[in-house]
Design a protein around this motif. Structure first.
Motif, PDB file in Angstrom:
ATOM      1  N   ALA A 266       2.175  -4.623  -0.729  1.00  0.00           N
ATOM      2  CA  ALA A 266       1.507  -3.824   0.303  1.00  0.00           C
ATOM      3  C   ALA A 266       2.524  -3.032   1.124  1.00  0.00           C
ATOM      4  O   ALA A 266       2.342  -1.837   1.395  1.00  0.00           O
ATOM      5  N   LEU A 267       3.624  -3.700   1.491  1.00  0.00           N
ATOM      6  CA  LEU A 267       4.669  -3.017   2.264  1.00  0.00           C
ATOM      7  C   LEU A 267       5.367  -1.956   1.411  1.00  0.00           C
ATOM      8  O   LEU A 267       5.709  -0.875   1.909  1.00  0.00           O
TER       9      LEU A 267
ATOM     10  N   ILE B  94       4.096  -0.160  -0.814  1.00  0.00           N
ATOM     11  CA  ILE B  94       3.226   1.023  -0.875  1.00  0.00           C
ATOM     12  C   ILE B  94       3.137   1.698   0.489  1.00  0.00           C
ATOM     13  O   ILE B  94       3.192   2.926   0.603  1.00  0.00           O
ATOM     14  N   ALA B  95       3.021   0.880   1.553  1.00  0.00           N
ATOM     15  CA  ALA B  95       2.796   1.415   2.904  1.00  0.00           C
ATOM     16  C   ALA B  95       4.017   2.141   3.470  1.00  0.00           C
ATOM     17  O   ALA B  95       3.881   3.186   4.106  1.00  0.00           O
TER      18      ALA B  95
ATOM     19  N   TYR C 276       4.566   5.592   2.119  1.00  0.00           N
ATOM     20  CA  TYR C 276       3.440   6.408   2.600  1.00  0.00           C
ATOM     21  C   TYR C 276       3.668   6.809   4.056  1.00  0.00           C
ATOM     22  O   TYR C 276       3.465   7.979   4.431  1.00  0.00           O
ATOM     23  N   TYR C 277       4.108   5.844   4.869  1.00  0.00           N
ATOM     24  CA  TYR C 277       4.370   6.129   6.282  1.00  0.00           C
ATOM     25  C   TYR C 277       5.498   7.154   6.432  1.00  0.00           C
ATOM     26  O   TYR C 277       5.393   8.103   7.215  1.00  0.00           O
TER      27      TYR C 277
END
Length: 533
Positions: free
Chosen positions: A475-476, A478-479, A482-483
């Protein structure tokens, strides 16, 4: 045969036919072993035999027509043992729940394959490690061959050693293994190894298949002559030496699949325990499949100039579909078989080889007594020679460059000594990332490769919590990009807005421009008058 482009792939129908038969002969053992293993979980053995064959047929045909590769699929060894002994027996979970976990894994694989996640992982692995995986699989297959032939046996002091009756009988207390069972089988395996070796040196087409059939026929002659005597062990699970003569006592009927068809139980679907089971299946199958495809395709020179495999998406989709269908009909995870290398060694290069394998699995549903009578000692020499073929990739590894050579070496050794393709990949990728990071070669490392290495480390550090930490890590992973991308986009947008604002300020009203011009002209005139004065 235009669909397979035989001419473009440098092969012909005869070669593909021999390759398909050879691959089937080296992996047909799964028809006997899979029902035997999974029946320990309370599943119907007859239905398991049929499910195993159907899963192999579906998966292999998908590989043939979706990817045009000579790879065969069937319920995976190791994964079936994990299903029966760890999940069902060890964790006390019903086989229906375990089949549901396999179904969910298959669906996740379908999604990952459709969105090219698995393909991206394949491309992220460095070229030298791909060669190392092929070589490691060669050693691994050869070691399995030595074991199946009983040329090497367990040893308390050195872990493995050359066969001796004393050591072999000591490993199985209460049994009485003699020359007439284990001894003659070792002798026949050595004869088979000699036959295949000579045929390979003489460049005889179908050498591996001829060696398997020749060894099997010699075994039947030995049984008829009293040299080979079948032996059923006193303790279930100890090595058995069955009759080599096909038994048609039960006729040619195909066992019903009904006892296992769509036997799902979704009651644990939202529990952490269920998630952990799914993730375990997913993790092992993902890297076992990628490792097998990498190794076999490398040996067959199927990789392009960038080290990638064309039509990889189709191959991975075939694997995902086979797993999903396999769960529906009642068997554990279906995966690409490393024994496909035996067909590749015989010249198989297209999906026609896979079609031949699928046809033979279909025939085996009706002629199971014949196929199940072929003993391990007849196929063991074939695995040893396939190992010889596979390890040829080692010549392509750059061992003079230590930062490339050490991870490749660790991949090969770990794959052999841990008895696991996926563990070999773990050693290779983690060591590659650590070494190149510490020496400053960070440009060699992609973001995805770093994440894969981190997940591998977590697998051992987090233990039973790995499934949870892995989700957080993914999750991190991917996040964070993206951020960062959104932040950079916002900065760029803000910069653009400021530039536009500045430009707008420079665009003055025409009337104002005229007034400014008049003021400037008057100022210049006044300055000139002052100078005259």
């Amino acid at each position: 045969m235009k669909i397979f482009d035989l001419k473009g792939n440098g092969t012909n129908i005869k070669t593909e036919l021999v390759a398909g038969i050879t691959t089937f002969m080296t992996m047909a053992y799964i028809l006997a072993i899979n029902p035997n293993l999974l029946s320990a979980a309370g599943m119907d053995a007859g239905a398991l035999f049929t499910a195993t064959a159907i899963a192999a047929i579906v998966g292999t045909l998908c590989m043939a027509f979706m990817a045009n590769y000579p790879f065969a699929l069937a319920p995976g060894m190791g994964l079936n043992a994990f299903f029966a002994f760890t999940v069902v027996i060890g964790m006390g979970i019903s086989f229906e729940v375990a089949l549901t976990a396999v179904l969910v894994e298959g669906i996740i694989f379908l999604i990952m394959s459709f969105f090219n996640v698995r393909e991206s992982i394949f491309k992220a692995i460095p070229q030298n490690l791909k060669y190392a995986v092929g070589t490691g699989i060669g050693f691994f297959i050869a070691f399995i061959g030595f074991q199946n032939a009983n040329l090497v046996v367990a040893d308390g002091a050195t872990k493995v050693s050359i066969f001796s009756f004393a050591k072999y009988n000591a490993s199985f207390a209460g049994e009485m293994y003699t020359f007439n069972n284990v001894g003659i089988s070792i002798f026949l395996a050595l004869v088979g190894l000699g036959i295949i070796s000579i045929l390979v040196v003489k460049k005889v087409r179908g050498a591996i298949l001829l060696g398997i059939l020749g060894t099997y026929i010699l075994g039947i002659i030995c049984e008829l002559g009293g040299l080979y005597v079948p032996y059923i062990p006193l303790t279930e699970g100890n090595p058995a030496f069955y009759s080599l003569i096909p038994n048609f006592a039960n006729g040619l009927a195909v066992p019903s699949i009904k006892p296992l068809l769509f036997k799902f139980d979704f009651s644990m679907l939202l529990t952490g325990e269920f998630f952990a089971i799914v993730f375990a299946f997913l993790f092992v199958d993902l890297f076992d499949t990628l490792g097998t495809i990498m190794g076999v395709s490398t040996k067959a020179n199927m990789l392009d100039k960038d080290g990638n495999l064309p039509r990889l998406k189709g191959a991975l989709m075939a694997d995902a579909i086979a797993t999903t269908v396999g769960a529906c009909i009642g068997t554990s995870t279906t995966t690409t078989y490393v024994e496909s290398a035996s067909g590749v060694a015989e010249g198989g290069r297209t999906g026609l080889t896979a079609v031949v394998v699928a046809i033979l699995f279909a025939i085996s549903l009706f002629l199971s007594p014949i196929f199940l009578a072929i003993p391990a000692f007849a196929t063991a020499p074939a695995l040893i020679i396939v190992g010889f073929y596979m390890m040829g990739s080692i010549s392509k590894i750059n061992f003079t460059d230590a930062e490339e050579g050490i991870p490749a070496f660790l991949t090969i050794m770990a794959m052999t000594f841990t008895y696991s393709i996926s563990e070999g990949i773990v050693f290779g990728i983690v060591s590659y990332v650590i070494i190149n990071d510490l020496i400053g070669n960070r440009q060699q490392l992609s973001y995805l490769l770093r994440i894969i290495a981190l997940l591998f480390v977590e697998k051992y550090v987090a233990g039973s919590f790995f499934s949870y930490t892995a989700v957080i890590t993914i999750a991190l992973a991917i996040a964070i990009p993206y951020y960062i991308r959104r932040r950079d986009e916002a900065k760029e947008k803000d910069k653009t807005v400021k530039e536009i604002s500045h430009t707008d300020q420079m665009k003055v009203n025409p009337t104002v421009q005229k007034d400014i011009k008049e003021i400037l002209e008057q100022t210049i005139t006044d300055d000139m008058l002052d100078d005259k004065k």
